[in-house]
Design an enzyme around this catalytic site. Structure first.
Site, PDB file in Angstrom:
ATOM      1  N   PHE A   1      -4.177   7.411   9.808  1.00 13.11           N
ATOM      2  CA  PHE A   1      -4.259   8.398  10.886  1.00 13.11           C
ATOM      3  C   PHE A   1      -3.150   9.432  10.822  1.00 13.11           C
ATOM      4  CE2 PHE A   1      -1.007   5.727  12.852  1.00 13.11           C
ATOM      5  CZ  PHE A   1      -0.220   6.673  13.496  1.00 13.11           C
TER       6      PHE A   1
ATOM      7  N   GLU B   1     -10.453   6.452  11.838  1.00 11.14           N
ATOM      8  CA  GLU B   1     -11.360   6.636  12.972  1.00 11.14           C
ATOM      9  C   GLU B   1     -10.623   7.164  14.199  1.00 11.14           C
ATOM     10  OE1 GLU B   1     -10.225   3.963  11.548  1.00 11.14           O
ATOM     11  OE2 GLU B   1     -10.504   2.117  12.713  1.00 11.14           O
ATOM     12  N   ARG B   2      -9.259   7.227  14.119  1.00 13.97           N
ATOM     13  CA  ARG B   2      -8.505   7.678  15.294  1.00 13.97           C
ATOM     14  C   ARG B   2      -8.402   9.201  15.353  1.00 13.97           C
ATOM     15  NH1 ARG B   2      -3.472   3.731  14.631  1.00 13.97           N
ATOM     16  NH2 ARG B   2      -4.654   2.123  13.563  1.00 13.97           N
TER      17      ARG B   2
ATOM     18  N   SER C   1      -1.378   0.930   6.001  1.00 16.58           N
ATOM     19  CA  SER C   1      -0.318  -0.062   6.225  1.00 16.58           C
ATOM     20  C   SER C   1      -0.332  -1.119   5.113  1.00 16.58           C
ATOM     21  CB  SER C   1      -0.542  -0.721   7.587  1.00 16.58           C
ATOM     22  OG  SER C   1      -1.801  -1.355   7.601  1.00 16.58           O
TER      23      SER C   1
ATOM     24  N   CYS D   1       5.087   8.206   6.797  1.00 17.36           N
ATOM     25  CA  CYS D   1       5.443   7.117   5.877  1.00 17.36           C
ATOM     26  C   CYS D   1       6.765   7.391   5.196  1.00 17.36           C
ATOM     27  CB  CYS D   1       4.360   6.930   4.843  1.00 17.36           C
ATOM     28  SG  CYS D   1       4.156   8.394   3.843  1.00 17.36           S
TER      29      CYS D   1
HETATM   30  P1  NAD Z   1      -4.077   1.300   8.747  1.00 15.21           P
HETATM   31  O1  NAD Z   1      -3.724   0.439   7.595  1.00 15.21           O
HETATM   32  O2  NAD Z   1      -4.281   0.674  10.074  1.00 15.21           O
HETATM   33  O3  NAD Z   1      -5.435   2.117   8.443  1.00 15.21           O
HETATM   34  C1  NAD Z   1      -5.623   2.801   7.231  1.00 15.21           C
HETATM   35  C2  NAD Z   1      -7.115   2.829   6.922  1.00 15.21           C
HETATM   36  O4  NAD Z   1      -7.579   1.493   6.744  1.00 15.21           O
HETATM   37  C3  NAD Z   1      -7.945   3.470   8.019  1.00 15.21           C
HETATM   38  O5  NAD Z   1      -8.932   4.280   7.429  1.00 15.21           O
HETATM   39  C4  NAD Z   1      -8.542   2.272   8.746  1.00 15.21           C
HETATM   40  O6  NAD Z   1      -9.816   2.546   9.295  1.00 15.21           O
HETATM   41  C5  NAD Z   1      -8.656   1.231   7.649  1.00 15.21           C
HETATM   42  N1  NAD Z   1      -8.507  -0.140   8.149  1.00 15.21           N
HETATM   43  C6  NAD Z   1      -7.780  -0.539   9.223  1.00 15.21           C
HETATM   44  N2  NAD Z   1      -7.869  -1.865   9.381  1.00 15.21           N
HETATM   45  C7  NAD Z   1      -8.656  -2.329   8.393  1.00 15.21           C
HETATM   46  C8  NAD Z   1      -9.116  -3.626   8.001  1.00 15.21           C
HETATM   47  N3  NAD Z   1      -8.764  -4.725   8.691  1.00 15.21           N
HETATM   48  N4  NAD Z   1      -9.906  -3.731   6.921  1.00 15.21           N
HETATM   49  C9  NAD Z   1     -10.263  -2.626   6.226  1.00 15.21           C
HETATM   50  N5  NAD Z   1      -9.860  -1.378   6.547  1.00 15.21           N
HETATM   51  C10 NAD Z   1      -9.063  -1.226   7.603  1.00 15.21           C
HETATM   52  O7  NAD Z   1      -2.950   2.447   8.823  1.00 15.21           O
HETATM   53  P2  NAD Z   1      -2.751   3.545   9.943  1.00 15.21           P
HETATM   54  O8  NAD Z   1      -2.219   2.891  11.175  1.00 15.21           O
HETATM   55  O9  NAD Z   1      -3.942   4.402  10.040  1.00 15.21           O
HETATM   56  O10 NAD Z   1      -1.604   4.423   9.256  1.00 15.21           O
HETATM   57  C11 NAD Z   1      -0.234   4.130   9.351  1.00 15.21           C
HETATM   58  C12 NAD Z   1       0.224   3.311   8.159  1.00 15.21           C
HETATM   59  O11 NAD Z   1      -0.017   4.021   6.949  1.00 15.21           O
HETATM   60  C13 NAD Z   1       1.723   3.070   8.177  1.00 15.21           C
HETATM   61  O12 NAD Z   1       1.956   1.749   7.762  1.00 15.21           O
HETATM   62  C14 NAD Z   1       2.272   4.058   7.165  1.00 15.21           C
HETATM   63  O13 NAD Z   1       3.494   3.713   6.580  1.00 15.21           O
HETATM   64  C15 NAD Z   1       1.167   4.059   6.165  1.00 15.21           C
HETATM   65  N6  NAD Z   1       1.189   5.254   5.331  1.00 15.21           N
HETATM   66  C16 NAD Z   1       1.636   5.135   4.064  1.00 15.21           C
HETATM   67  C17 NAD Z   1       1.708   6.252   3.256  1.00 15.21           C
HETATM   68  C18 NAD Z   1       2.204   6.161   1.855  1.00 15.21           C
HETATM   69  O14 NAD Z   1       2.109   7.142   1.159  1.00 15.21           O
HETATM   70  N7  NAD Z   1       2.707   5.029   1.397  1.00 15.21           N
HETATM   71  C19 NAD Z   1       1.296   7.498   3.747  1.00 15.21           C
HETATM   72  C20 NAD Z   1       0.820   7.580   5.056  1.00 15.21           C
HETATM   73  C21 NAD Z   1       0.779   6.441   5.849  1.00 15.21           C
END
Ligand code: NAD
Length: 497
Positions: free
Chosen positions: A148, A175-176, A225, A280
């Site tokens: 998101f 989805e957020r 994440s 991130c």
């Molecule tokens: P998230 O992991 O909750 O979601 C990321 C994606 O995975 C979304 O599209 C979501 O719909 C999907 N998802 C969520 N739960 C799932 C599940 N149980 N099974 C399958 N798919 C699932 O992350 P977020 O809260 O949207 O974003 C923040 C996180 O992303 C933070 O941890 C941040 O550090 C990380 N991030 C990392 C980078 C990087 O380059 N390393 C860049 C941006 C964000």
């Protein structure tokens, strides 16, 4: 409004009946609902992308490059509107959203040079009468699953390069804050991209699991994440896909006593609280070395207390709300846990209330001092406007602290010593390093990737590694016995078609 999928060049509800709310984080109101894809919607998107792959993978480099240039112009021309969409669903301030679009645009500009990037290698006369050469081909249908916090930029780390390389693409955005994906899809279409090359399916775990196990998907790029990155990497690898999965972070900035403390404090505050800490590459742990600590903490706390918190579309706002009420409550809980476990609250954002925006997901900037590495506030990725100050006796202890942390995304050092900088950059086990630069996100012509629990799989994202990830090589060893020297020849000047 109901936000639909984008498959084969048109918006569609497909077979989706489930929906999720999309909030305006500044007010807490539901502004849209987004459809959540079922397995059959994923099948439809993959079928469209497979159809489109047949022609797109055979299109000339020149044709692809022209479409990339048009797409670049359209994103540039529509950047203010795209930034508004991002800001209204994510909550970040408009100037920050514009910066996100700009960094995505730089990846598109990199991808415009695809004819140069896809040049192969050639060794003439590798053996007597034998030449060897290599070239790279696209993989097929590739999927991008994104977080998101950068709803426009992170997908742009993926799709411009994947598509320039000749693949077709399915984006599953967060989805957020899903609306920017459909907006970008329409710009791709206006740029002349054939229908089915870029598709968007909205959804949750059901959509993601269907994508990563689908036999029609060749590769998966994930950013999100750490627990989900680990899951995606394992499951998609088991299903035989090429996978890159970028995870979470705990980015440390080390402040040495020889640093310019005013400069360090201002940059620390900008990097910890920009986008409400939901980056991130945000600095979430400041490691203050020796005598730097006391004066640094008082400077940082003063600056943090003066940050103007407000709705993303107010020009005076420097920091917007966080993404959901649940995120706000979780962050508040972690601050309180830090206080209970012995940290000193040097700036406290828990009780912030904005008149007229009582329903919004706001938190003020918080600075915790005397944090130790066993506290929850240090061990967890907070992903909010909280800076934890850890104190260290010397630079070696600071490096040891960073290396003991499971994450290795980014880190920064503030110093006036070149020797200290060199020791630091060689000593830390972290993928992206800033020297007096607190958010060292590599330019589009380098690649982006952390180490340890911040990246699963071998491949960093975008840049040269992005081209390598979205293609695979063929090597041809060739001999033409000299029996007939006649060759086809043409006198006209060769041009690409
Ligand atoms: P998230 O992991 O909750 O979601 C990321 C994606 O995975 C979304 O599209 C979501 O719909 C999907 N998802 C969520 N739960 C799932 C599940 N149980 N099974 C399958 N798919 C699932 O992350 P977020 O809260 O949207 O974003 C923040 C996180 O992303 C933070 O941890 C941040 O550090 C990380 N991030 C990392 C980078 C990087 O380059 N390393 C860049 C941006 C964000």
């Amino acid at each position: 409004m109901i936000i639909e999928h984008w498959i084969a060049g048109r918006a569609t509800g497909g077979h989706s009946t489930r929906r999720a709310p999309v909030y305006q984080p500044a007010t807490g109101e539901v502004q849209h609902e987004v459809l959540l894809a079922e397995r059959s919607d994923i099948d439809a998107a993959v079928a469209a992308a497979e159809d489109a792959f047949r022609e797109w993978s055979q299109s000339s480099l020149s044709a692809r490059s022209k479409i990339l240039f048009s797409f670049r112009e359209l994103i540039n021309a529509n950047a203010p509107e795209l930034a508004e969409i991002v800001s209204s669903e994510h909550g970040k301030v408009l100037s920050d959203a514009a910066g996100e679009v700009q960094r995505g645009l730089e990846v598109i500009e990199f991808a415009c040079g695809i004819p140069q990037l896809l040049k192969g290698e050639f060794s003439g006369q590798a053996s007597a009468g034998v030449d060897v050469f290599s070239f790279r081909e696209p993989l097929g249908v590739v999927a991008g699953i994104t977080p998101f916090n950068f709803p426009a930029m992170v997908p742009m780390w993926m799709h411009p390069i994947a598509i320039a390389c000749g693949n077709t693409f399915i984006l599953k955005p967060s989805e957020r804050d899903p609306s920017s994906a459909g907006f970008v899809a329409r710009l791709w279409q206006r740029a002349g991209l054939p229908d089915g090359v870029f598709n968007v399916v909205h959804g949750d775990k059901t959509a993601v699991d269907a994508l990563i196990g689908h036999p029609g998907i060749a590769a998966v790029s994930f950013v999100g994440s750490t627990p989900i990155a680990r899951h995606i990497h394992r499951e998609a690898s088991l299903a035989g896909k090429r996978v890159q999965a970028l995870g979470g972070a705990k980015n440390h900035a080390v402040i040495l006593p020889d640093a310019d403390l005013d400069f360090a404090a201002e940059h620390l505050v900008a990097s910890a609280f920009g986008s409400a800490g939901e980056r991130c590459m945000a600095i979430s742990a400041a490691v203050a070395v020796g005598p730097a600590a006391d004066s640094l903490v008082s400077r940082v706390a003063d600056l943090a207390k003066n940050i103007r918190v407000g709705p993303g579309d107010h020009p005076a706002s420097e920091m917007g709300p966080v993404i959901t009420a649940a995120a706000r409550d979780r962050i508040k809980g972690l601050i309180s846990a830090g206080e209970r476990q012995g940290a000193t609250v040097a700036a406290d954002g828990r009780e912030l209330s904005l008149p007229g925006y009582e329903g919004g997901f706001f938190l003020g900037a918080t600075v915790l001092d005397a944090v130790t590495t066993d506290m929850d506030v240090y061990r967890e990725e907070i992903f909010g406007p909280v800076l934890s100050v850890v104190r260290a006796a010397d630079a070696d202890e600071a490096i040891t602290t960073i290396n003991a942390n499971p994450y290795g995304n980014g880190t920064a050092l503030f110093t006036s010593s070149g020797a200290a900088a060199r020791t630091f950059q060689r000593g830390v086990r972290v993928g992206m390093i800033g020297i007096n630069v607190p958010i060292p996100v590599p330019m589009a012509y380098y690649s982006f990737g952390g180490w340890k629990d911040s990246l699963f799989g071998q491949s960093p994202i975008y840049g040269p590694d992005g081209v390598a990830f979205y293609t695979r090589a063929k090597v041809v060893t060739q001999r033409w016995p000299v029996t007939d020297t006649a060759a086809e020849a043409s006198l006209h000047f060769p041009t690409a078609r």
